[in-house]
Design a protein around this motif. Sequence first.
Motif, short mmCIF file in Angstrom:
data_model
loop_
_atom_site.label_atom_id
_atom_site.label_comp_id
_atom_site.label_asym_id
_atom_site.label_seq_id
_atom_site.Cartn_x
_atom_site.Cartn_y
_atom_site.Cartn_z
N SER A 49 204.44 -11.52 -15.95
CA SER A 49 203.64 -12.40 -16.80
C SER A 49 203.14 -13.60 -16.01
N ASP A 179 198.93 -8.55 -21.12
CA ASP A 179 200.36 -8.80 -20.88
C ASP A 179 201.21 -8.05 -21.91
N GLU A 180 201.68 -6.90 -21.55
CA GLU A 180 202.49 -6.05 -22.43
C GLU A 180 201.88 -5.95 -23.82
MG LIG Z 1 206.51 -10.85 -19.40
#
Ligand SMILES: [Mg+2]
Lengths: 258, 261
Positions: A49, A179-180
């Motif tokens: 991240s 991000d995910e």
């Molecule tokens: Mg992360």
Amino acid sequence: MATRDSLIKVTDLKKHYNMGTIKALDGITTEIFKGDVMAVIGPSGSGKSTFLRSLNLLEEPTDGSIVFDGIDITKKKYVDANGKTVNLNIDLLRQKMGMVFQHFNLFPHMTILGNMTLAPMKVKGMSKDEAEEKALALLDRVGLKDRAGAYPIQLSGGQKQRVAIVRALAMEPEVMLFDEPTSALDPEMVGEVLDVMKELAQEGMTMVCVTHEMGFAREVGNRVLFMADGLLMEEGTPEQVFDHPQNPRLQDFLAKVL
Amino acid sequence: MDSFIKLSNFPKLLPYAQLFWQGILVTVLLSVFTVVIGFCIALLLALMRLSNFCPLRFLGLDKNGHRKQRGFLAAVGRFNPLNFLATAYVEILRSTPVIVQVFIIYYGVFSLIKLPSVILFGFIRFDRFFPGVVALGLNSGAYLCEIIRAGIQSIDGGQTEAARSLGLSQAQNMRYVILPQAVKNILPAIANEFVIIIKESAITYTIGVQDIMSAVNAVKGATFIIIEPLLVATAIYFCLCFPTSKLIAYFERRMSRGDKR
Ligand SMILES: [Mg+2]
Ligand SMILES: Nc1ncnc2c1ncn2[C@@H]1O[C@H](COP(=O)(O)OP(=O)(O)O)[C@@H](O)[C@H]1O
């Protein structure tokens, strides 16, 4: 492979917290080319991240450089084509990089249409009509045109994430950072979001995706980055990374997730 | 046994009813203006405290233009004068008595600034009322600042990240994304501050504002009765404050129910 245009060149990128005691990124060097679909994988806490958020300066790097469209964005000033020194406009930079978050981050006090038109109107100065027309066309693409008047709370997780993706697309970015995007979703909704991302990749959008969906990384990505302890441990095509992993940390990681 | 309250004293207050009515009006007007001024000051202070204004940032950069992690110059580079001033203001006003602040404003500041001696609505003396509003407004600004700051900070950081990643500036993010959401958290606290100010405003009778307390004082001066007018004032303050707090609590409950829709 044909010659490819560089879009983002990252050199020795570092991000330290707490006076350097936490090294979230400890020297990352890589290059993102136009049209790349880059999957970033790695264990939790490995700095994925932080890497993504450094690219659009949501995190201020401690050291290293990020050259985007020929400009080192980690510096406050740069020299333009005419040789003049100008201040870096972070807001302008961020318009060119769309970002999609794990927890959607839709604005709860605005309708879906409001969410979609805010930045085009306030940042790009688009008229309301134009922004709404464009927003509806984008919503139509992800099958949510009929929910334009709804509030985020009335949508399912998968619907929210699809809105978040087209909200970012409404700014016509040069690269999309994910991000995910499916980690907070119920399993039955993961597919609908991945389908939208896949379609985007096929259209040629440059994408950097932090993801735990190894199937997606293998099928859609053309490059896979493996991170651990703030370092880039291994990088290659999906075949290289998934079928012939070299680094023991990667082998260990794959054994756990596959 | 002799009671310290004499029922027979109450009818003697009737001729002064007018003073009490005017006092109620003054107290309510004073409180409304105070909250409005207090809110504006508080919003400004809160934004100052949350600002990112570091004019000496260049002193804290290393030769590559990155922020230094430690050392004196790194601290100088992080120095935010807006935050410093706002914090100093809040801490000083919260750590000194209101009556001292009211006196400094009235006898200090407004001895330099001459106000016209106009009478509003036939009974509000502007040259007393205005300094009272200013003093109480400055004071409640300090308290509301922390409430507004907390309200802004309670908004999920993901909201700012999403807004900034779309290219919105810091100011646009505040205006279109954060404040509209924060207001919902802040409004009940502002209403509560209004109730607190109704009670605290009693102090302004010391600088000649003709509020409810000043009515008590006037009756005492004319009739030498003190307890009974005080009881009337008590009843008035209670009738102003108690229902208002209950009403606020009711709306607060309803609003938080709306969240869980
Ligand atoms: Mg992360
Ligand atoms: N604001 C912060 N302050 C201190 N440490 C942080 C902060 N943000 C991230 N970290 C640390 O940096 C490391 C990398 O975090 P992150 O990039 O979120 O990892 P990942 O996304 O791969 O799970 C973690 O050890 C995390 O605890």
